[in-house]
Design a protein around this motif. Structure first.
Motif, PDB file in Angstrom:
ATOM      1  N   TYR A  21       0.242 -12.213  -4.036  1.00  9.76           N
ATOM      2  CA  TYR A  21       0.861 -10.895  -3.646  1.00  9.76           C
ATOM      3  C   TYR A  21       2.337 -10.909  -3.699  1.00  9.76           C
ATOM      4  O   TYR A  21       2.732  -9.741  -4.039  1.00  9.76           O
ATOM      5  CB  TYR A  21       0.138 -10.437  -2.185  1.00  9.76           C
ATOM      6  CG  TYR A  21      -1.040  -9.934  -2.023  1.00  9.76           C
ATOM      7  CD1 TYR A  21      -1.373  -8.666  -3.164  1.00  9.76           C
ATOM      8  CD2 TYR A  21      -2.198 -10.514  -1.437  1.00  9.76           C
ATOM      9  CE1 TYR A  21      -2.672  -8.183  -2.785  1.00  9.76           C
ATOM     10  CE2 TYR A  21      -3.465  -9.654  -1.352  1.00  9.76           C
ATOM     11  CZ  TYR A  21      -3.598  -8.588  -2.287  1.00  9.76           C
ATOM     12  OH  TYR A  21      -5.052  -8.159  -2.124  1.00  9.76           O
ATOM     13  N   GLN A  75       0.706  -1.117   0.051  1.00 17.33           N
ATOM     14  CA  GLN A  75       0.158   0.043   0.279  1.00 17.33           C
ATOM     15  C   GLN A  75       0.851   1.415   0.091  1.00 17.33           C
ATOM     16  O   GLN A  75       0.547   2.123  -0.506  1.00 17.33           O
ATOM     17  CB  GLN A  75      -0.924   0.291   1.160  1.00 17.33           C
ATOM     18  CG  GLN A  75      -2.154  -0.944   1.252  1.00 17.33           C
ATOM     19  CD  GLN A  75      -2.984  -0.782   2.349  1.00 17.33           C
ATOM     20  OE1 GLN A  75      -2.518  -0.693   3.386  1.00 17.33           O
ATOM     21  NE2 GLN A  75      -4.277  -0.974   2.265  1.00 17.33           N
ATOM     22  N   ASN A  76       2.036   1.197   0.469  1.00 24.77           N
ATOM     23  CA  ASN A  76       2.989   2.303   0.847  1.00 24.77           C
ATOM     24  C   ASN A  76       3.887   2.434  -0.396  1.00 24.77           C
ATOM     25  O   ASN A  76       4.657   3.267  -0.358  1.00 24.77           O
ATOM     26  CB  ASN A  76       3.747   2.261   2.070  1.00 24.77           C
ATOM     27  CG  ASN A  76       2.844   2.496   3.528  1.00 24.77           C
ATOM     28  OD1 ASN A  76       1.793   3.258   3.049  1.00 24.77           O
ATOM     29  ND2 ASN A  76       3.458   2.066   4.286  1.00 24.77           N
TER      30      ASN A  76
END
Length: 195
Positions: free
Chosen positions: A157, A113-114
């Motif tokens: 992922y 996410q970052n």
């Protein structure tokens, strides 16, 4: 030093406890190394829990602090296990170690996410290798069928993070497991084709 650190932890003076424990662990004269490492793990656990609590309350959190303290906690549990000949801390630490695998997944997701795909891949890779990374978990077959997180999802992922990081040699590392991730099978097939 170890007893002072234990008291500092009870008083929630975690930085002071960590300073005392660092000295004790490096002094060469500490007799109860398993207790010292166990307390060190507790300090790290409390520090990453602070950040995790912020996330659960939808507040901003320091994801780097969370990740560093989580991984340091896991290493400290493993060090404790090496010295814990009487198995004084074994069961409690084993339960925690198994429970914290989910947090390794969180670390990967936070990094994704970052916009830190390299760090995300490393965390997802650690999740996939988790049962074999730590001596404390040796011989425990329960992690093979971890029901808290879908292995295929973590594999997906991992592949995706490797792709975003342009780490093309690792895109295919967990592709066979990712092929079982039905929710985004189209992307998995694209990753497979590109790898």
């Amino acid at each position: 030093l170890v007893n002072k650190a234990e008291y500092a932890i009870k008083e929630n003076k975690l930085d002071e406890a960590q300073t005392l424990l660092t000295e004790a662990l490096n002094s060469g004269v500490t007799k109860n190394m398993s207790k010292a490492w166990n307390l060190q793990a507790e300090v790290y656990q409390r520090k990453f829990a602070e950040e995790l609590n912020k996330a659960s309350q939808k507040q901003p959190l320091d994801t780097l602090k969370f990740e560093q303290n989580l991984f340091s906690c896991l290493e400290a549990y493993d060090k404790c296990h090496q010295f814990d000949t009487k198995k004084e801390f074994y069961l409690t630490n084993l339960v925690n170690m198994k429970k914290y695998r989910l947090f390794v997944y969180y670390a990967g997701f936070f990094n994704l996410q970052n916009g830190k795909p390299e760090a995300a891949y490393q965390a997802f890779d650690k999740w996939m290798k988790y049962p074999t990374l730590y001596k404390l978990l040796e011989g425990d077959s329960t992690l093979a069928n971890d029901s808290t997180t879908d292995k295929a999802e973590v594999a997906y992922y991992a592949c995706y993070a490797a792709y975003l990081a342009k780490d093309f040699k690792n895109v295919g590392t967990y592709l066979s497991d990712a092929m079982n991730y039905d929710k985004d099978i189209k992307t998995v097939r694209q990753l497979h084709m590109m790898s």
